[in-house]
Every structure is written in structure tokens, then in C-alpha cells.
Design an enzyme around this catalytic site. Structure first.
Site, PDB file in Angstrom:
ATOM      1  N   CYS A   1       0.640   1.880  12.740  1.00 20.91           N
ATOM      2  CA  CYS A   1       1.700   1.663  11.857  1.00 20.91           C
ATOM      3  C   CYS A   1       1.756   2.910  11.089  1.00 20.91           C
ATOM      4  O   CYS A   1       0.787   3.742  11.189  1.00 20.91           O
ATOM      5  CB  CYS A   1       1.202   0.716  10.961  1.00 20.91           C
ATOM      6  SG  CYS A   1      -0.295   0.736   9.820  1.00 20.91           S
TER       7      CYS A   1
ATOM      8  N   HIS B   1       0.816  -1.257   0.178  1.00 21.49           N
ATOM      9  CA  HIS B   1       0.095   0.007  -0.185  1.00 21.49           C
ATOM     10  C   HIS B   1       0.931   1.206   0.082  1.00 21.49           C
ATOM     11  O   HIS B   1       2.090   0.938   0.318  1.00 21.49           O
ATOM     12  CB  HIS B   1      -0.799   0.024   1.231  1.00 21.49           C
ATOM     13  CG  HIS B   1      -0.094  -0.038   2.439  1.00 21.49           C
ATOM     14  ND1 HIS B   1      -0.036  -1.237   3.108  1.00 21.49           N
ATOM     15  CD2 HIS B   1       0.485   0.678   3.378  1.00 21.49           C
ATOM     16  CE1 HIS B   1       0.662  -1.075   4.266  1.00 21.49           C
ATOM     17  NE2 HIS B   1       0.907   0.089   4.375  1.00 21.49           N
TER      18      HIS B   1
END
Length: 645
Positions: free
Chosen positions: A196, A67
Site C-alpha cells: 500500500c 494513519h
């Protein structure tokens, strides 16, 4: 919004045949490019590879979720790829990856689409769900399975919410009947935080894994997911106070002081996905250490914590160093020397340069203990300047200032409660400054000065071969892992040594010049090779040549990453050798730069600018020949294999 609203059928490939990770990423990005969610596929592709260099998104159990956030994304999108034979995606469990989802997110992501991505991440925790997707025979079946699983998940969440409402209503009725106010308070065995850097998938997968495992073990847990959509389930002080233990699974800084005194386990977000049971058992163990402000519960992570504090300081001094260096370099230009403008620029640049050490120390200390450590850290930088202990002294005193402030605040929190204003305004800055000054004066400044002088003398008095060796080694590190720890260590070395001599031209500026040249040439070489040997390169590589050229000129080494997919090992070796050559030539010609970044825009202000430019050109040509040679060799090898068949 549902998952299939983001997952375009054109971006689904069920029988992909890819041989390595780079090819898999390129293939799934090409799938995404077939939709209308990307406005600049190459820019997005580079962002995906850059994200992958930091930490593999191969999560294990056959799943990978690459991503990236990028300006090359017009609106959010998903792509999916099933690899029946599996592909090595550098997964945490070392097993092949069969199911890959690619997430494309614009910089300003909507909350609605982030909710969808979080939902997908949690669904992928289920073994049955993953297996059903990998066994699909058609795109329609693939989408149908996702829709059914998502509907069931939403229904379960609605039932949980309804149960909470009914519980609250029952408690309210009970309070009315008894005539007393009863506030139902849920007590959790464990509270947790997951986070994250991107906040798109790992945050929610870790939360889901911990929640599922806790439920399976009969343990209550409340999880704060600090993702890209913000913090939507912030832990309340009473939740933390009543919890038995805390788990923090995060790859970035989270607010930690609220957990002081609680048994705490601190790990990376991926550990939350892969080892939820182990983390829960460790948190509830009687041996689990209690968190103290600024003190790590895990000695093994001490180096990484110190590294992050140092990087925080570097982040703040880079623009200051660049400004001071450029202003002083402009003042030294022949047509500005002995003029009022030249004098003005030199005076401003010199004045800015004098605060480099205090700023570096202050923000190292700030990273350790927040605002209460700023004065102590700033004082440490001043002491380094006064004692001539250089950048080594500034770094060491920054950590000293942070440590002194940590001690003072811990002492004040225990013995001086109720005097917060006086303590914050007088005690913290005054005692912090005095404590740091004393420690610097009698303990750290003398050895720091010796080390700093030794490093300066080594570079200043080094022979040409030794200088070339230093330049080649540090410049080669810039290409060894592009964005990884070796790259960052090399660059940090250059910035610190440059800060040691700014606003003058000194040994550190020689090292910084070599490192900058080493970081520029790999994308320049790849771009040149794709122009000269055009038939050897793929359509995507040729399309990326202009982007790589631009990135190379402005000192963004990662511009070469899309070209490495052809043969990662051999082409990365070419990049390392190319960078090493550029650094060695720059050192041989005694080239120096005045700023830690800027690339081609800084070259006119360099000492020995002509030879610096020549060093970059020579290394770029060498690298381009290397890229072409690898392509010729691999194509010939492939052709011979086909002939044998």
C-alpha cells in the site's frame, strides 16, 4: 518492542460518542496529542485527513486504521478508540465502525516500530480479538487483551521458525547419510505481493488475510510484504517459477516482469483484506489470464493504468514548466527588458521550454516500459513539436512510444536471447525511435494537431461569459474532492494547457491561473472566517487558522480539510462555490500565470497581477462569509433543538 510500548494509556478512549467520520478522526487525533509523540498536532491532523481523502481506512468488520506519516510526529505512537454505537467511517462493507486505531509515524520510521504496527494489523484480522477489545470495561483490560494476543502470536511465529530450522537440519542429516547434497525446496501453490502507499497497515493486513484463508483452504502460499520497512520476504525466482499462480494486491507500482507467463490476479490492497478466498480461487482457476509484460490481465483497470502513466509524465514536466515560465516572465519585466540579463534569462527559459514535449512523452513511455522506452518516448515528443500537434500530440505519442517499446522488448525477449547488450544499445532505441516517428507522422499527429488547435482556438476566441464558465467549472473541481480524481483531473488539465504555450503567455496560462486561484481560496476563506468569526469556531479550528492561511497562500487546497469536520456537506459546497467564483473572476479579468505552482510567489509575475490578486481576495471574502453563515445556521439549529427538549 511490543504493541503496548507504542499505545499510551492516555491515548485510549473506550466509550467514544462521535456522530461522523470527521469527528471521530478529530477526537482520536486529540487523544494522540495528549501523549508526547506529536510536535505539531495540526500538521499531523491535516496529514491524516489528506490520507483519508485518497482512500478510506475503514477496512470493514467494524475496524478502521487511519494513519499518516508526518513531520508533525516526533516519534511513533498509537491511539485507540472504541465507539460502542458505531460510526459511519466510509467502510468498504458499508457497516458502522466500532474499533479505531490511529497510527502516527515520522517520515523516517524505525524498523522495530514498523514490525509492531504490522503485528497489530495482523491481529485485527481475528474476529475474537476485535470483539474482546470492543467489549472491554477498562483501559487496563484493553491493554491486557492486546498483550495476551501478541504473546500468542509471537509464540506461534517462533514455533513456525523452529519447525523450519528442524526441517532444514533433518534434510542436512539426510544428505550427509546418503552422501549427496539435498536442498529442501518448498513448493507453493500461490505466491503473492501486498503493498500500500504508506506501507503501515494495509500491506500486512492483506498478507495476513490471504495467509489465513489459504491455510483454511489447505493451500500453501508465500507472501512478499512490500511495506514501509522495506521488502523483508522477497519472492525468490525459484518460488515464482514453481508456483501455480500469483496474486498482486497493491495500490502502488511493484516489480511485475518477474511474473511473466504466470496466471496472475492484480487487485488493490484492500481487496486482499476483504476478498482473500475469491482471489485465491480466481488465481487457481483454469480461466485465470497469464501475465504478459506491460499488458493488463484486467481490462477494467486500463483507464487507471493510463491515468497513472499520464501522471508520471506530468510529475517530471512540472518543475521544468515552472522554471521555463518563471525565467521568461522575469525577462519580460520592464526593468529587465532590453538588458543583457533579460536576454540571457529569456534565452535560457525559451530553451528549457522547448524540451517540455519530449520530456513529457519520454516519461509517459518510461512509465509504460522503463528505460528501454525513453528514446522512443522522447522521439514522440520531438515529432509532436515538429508537427505542431502540441501537448495532445506529446501525450498520444508518449503512449505510442511506450507501446512500440513494449512490442520490441517482447519480440526481442522471445527471438533474440543472448544478444542483450546489442539489443539494448541499438535495437531498442533505434527501432523505437523509427517506429514511433512513423506512427506519429502518418497516424497520430494529424488528428492530435486538429484537436490541439481546436482547444486553443476555443479558449483564445471564447467570449467572456464562456471563459468564466470554463474557469468556474475547472476551479470548482479543485475543491470537489481535494486530492481525489476530480481535483487531479482539473490540475492536470491546467498543467497540460500551460505546457502548450510555455514559454509564451497563451490560452493555457489563463486556465492555469483560474485553477490556481480556485485551489488557493478555500483554505484562505476558512482561515479568514476563523479570525473574523472567532467565537463560532472551536479551539482546534482557531489553532489551525495560521496553518490554513500558509497552505492557501502556497496553493495547497487540502489546508481547508480540518475545517470541514463541522459540517462536511455544507462546507464543501461553500468551498466549491468559492473556488468557482475565483476561477470565473480570474478568467473575466484575463489573468494568466507562468508556472503550474507557487501560489502567492507567482502573482508578481502574472499578467494583470492586480486583478488576479483582487479575484482571490473577493472569492476569499465570499468563502469566509459562507463558512461563518454555515456555523451561525448550525449553531442556531442546535440551540433551537435544545430549547425544544
Amino acid at each position: 518492542m511490543r504493541i503496548c510500548d507504542l499505545l499510551d494509556p492516555r491515548a485510549i478512549l473506550l466509550n467514544a460518542d462521535v456522530s461522523n467520520k470527521e469527528q471521530a478522526i478529530n477526537t482520536i487525533v486529540d487523544l494522540m496529542a495528549q501523549t508526547d509523540c506529536l510536535n505539531d498536532p495540526d500538521r499531523y491532523r491535516a496529514a491524516v485527513f489528506e490520507r483519508e481523502e485518497k482512500l478510506s481506512t475503514g477496512l470493514g468488520s467494524g475496524v478502521a486504521i487511519p494513519h499518516a506519516k508526518s513531520a508533525g510526529v516526533s516519534h511513533p505512537g498509537l491511539a485507540a478508540m472504541v465507539v460502542p454505537k458505531g460510526v459511519d467511517f466510509d467502510s468498504l462493507d458499508g457497516l458502522p465502525t466500532n474499533l479505531i486505531f490511529l497510527i502516527a509515524s515520522p517520515h523516517r520510521a524505525s524498523d522495530a516500530h514498523l514490525d509492531v504496527l504490522a503485528r497489530l494489523s495482523t491481529l485485527l484480522i481475528s474476529d475474537d480479538f476485535r470483539q474482546s477489545l470492543t467489549e472491554c470495561k477498562s483501559v487496563d483490560e484493553f491493554l491486557s487483551i492486546i498483550n495476551q494476543a501478541e504473546s500468542a502470536d509471537l509464540k506461534e511465529k517462533e514455533e513456525k521458525e523452529q519447525a523450519k530450522i528442524e526441517e532444514a537440519e533433518a534434510a542436512a542429516k539426510e544428505s550427509q547419510a546418503s552422501g549427496t547434497e539435498v536442498k529442501p525446496q518448498k513448493v507453493y501453490d500461490i505466491v503473492a505481493v501486498t503493498a500500500c502507499p504508506a506501507g503501515l497497515s494495509h500491506t500486512y493486513m492483506a498478507a495476513e488475510a490471504l495467509e489465513n484463508k489459504a491455510k483454511e483452504m489447505g493451500i500453501s502460499i508465500n507472501i512478499e510484504t512490500d511495506g514501509a520497512a522495506g521488502n523483508r520476504n522477497r519472492l525468490l525466482p525459484e518460488d515464482i517459477a514453481r508456483a501455480k499462480a500469483v496474486i498482486v494486491a497493491a495500490d502502488r507500482i511493484v516489480e511485475m516482469d518477474r511474473f511473466i507467463g504466470k496466471p496472475l490476479v492484480r487487485v488493490g490492497v484492500v481487496d486482499g483484506i476483504r476478498r482473500p478466498q475469491e482471489l485465491i480461487e480466481k488465481a487457481l482457476s483454469p480461466d485465470c489470464p497469464r501475465y504478459q509484460s506491460g499488458i493488463l490481465t484486467s481490462p477494467s483497470s486500463l483507464f487507471m493504468r493510463m491515468y497513472r502513466h499520464l501522471m508520471s509524465g506530468l510529475t517530471y514536466i512540472m518543475p521544468i514548466a515552472a522554471t521555463a515560465g518563471i525565467l521568461c516572465a522575469l525577462a519580460r519585466l520592464e526593468f529587465l527588458q532590453s538588458t543583457q540579463l533579460g536576454f540571457f534569462l529569456d534565452r535560457i527559459g525559451y530553451s528549457i521550454g522547448t524540451i517540455l514535449f519530449p520530456i513529457l512523452s519520454a516519461f509517459i513511455a518510461f512509465s509504460i516500459r522503463g528505460r528501454t522506452a525513453l528514446v522512443a518516448g522522447f522521439t514522440g515528443g520531438v515529432m509532436a513539436d515538429l508537427s505542431s500537434s502540441g501537448v495532445i500530440g506529446a501525450v498520444v505519442n508518449g503512449f505510442i512510444g511506450g507501446g512500440v517499446s513494449l512490442f520490441i522488448t517482447s519480440f526481442a525477449a522471445r527471438f533474440l536471447r543472448g544478444h542483450d547488450a546489442i539489443v539494448a544499445l541499438l535495437l531498442y532505441p533505434l527501432v523505437g525511435a523509427l517506429g514511433t516517428s512513423v506512427l506519429a507522422l502518418f497516424i497520430t499527429d494529424i488528428p492530435a494537431s486538429f484537436i490541439d488547435d481546436a482547444i486553443t482556438a476555443l479558449i483564445d476566441g471564447a467570449s467572456t461569459p464562456l471563459l468564466m464558465l470554463i474557469g468556474a467549472f475547472l476551479s470548482g473541481m479543485m475543491s470537489s474532492d481535494m486530492g481525489g480524481p476530480f481535483n487531479k483531473i482539473a490540475y492536470a488539465t491546467g498543467v497540460l494547457l500551460l505546457a502548450n504555450c510555455i514559454p509564451e503567455i497563451g490560452p493555457g496560462s489563463l486556465v492555469m491561473a483560474a485553477i490556481m486561484a480556485g485551489g488557493m481560496v478555500p483554505p484562505l476563506a476558512a482561515s479568514l472566517a476563523s479570525f473574523v468569526g472567532r467565537p463560532l469556531f472551536s479551539k482546534k479550528e482557531k489553532e489551525n487558522s495560521i496553518v490554513a492561511l500558509g497552505k492557501g497562500l502556497v496553493f495547497i487546497t487540502e489546508g481547508v480539510i480540518p475545517f470541514l469536520a463541522f459540517n462536511p456537506v455544507k462546507l464543501r459546497t461553500v468551498c466549491v462555490l468559492t473556488s468557482a467564483l475565483a476561477g470565473a473572476l480570474s478568467m473575466m479579468f484575463r489573468c494568466s500565470v507562468c508556472a503550474p505552482h507557487g501560489g502567492i510567489f507567482i502573482i508578481p509575475l502574472c499578467e494583470n497581477a492586480v486583478m488576479y490578486f483582487a479575484s482571490i481576495v473577493i472569492a476569499t471574502v465570499f468563502g469566509a462569509l459562507g463558512f461563518i453563515g454555515v456555523h451561525l445556521y448550525e449553531n442556531r439549529k442546535k440551540r433551537l433543538l435544545e430549547e425544544k427538549k
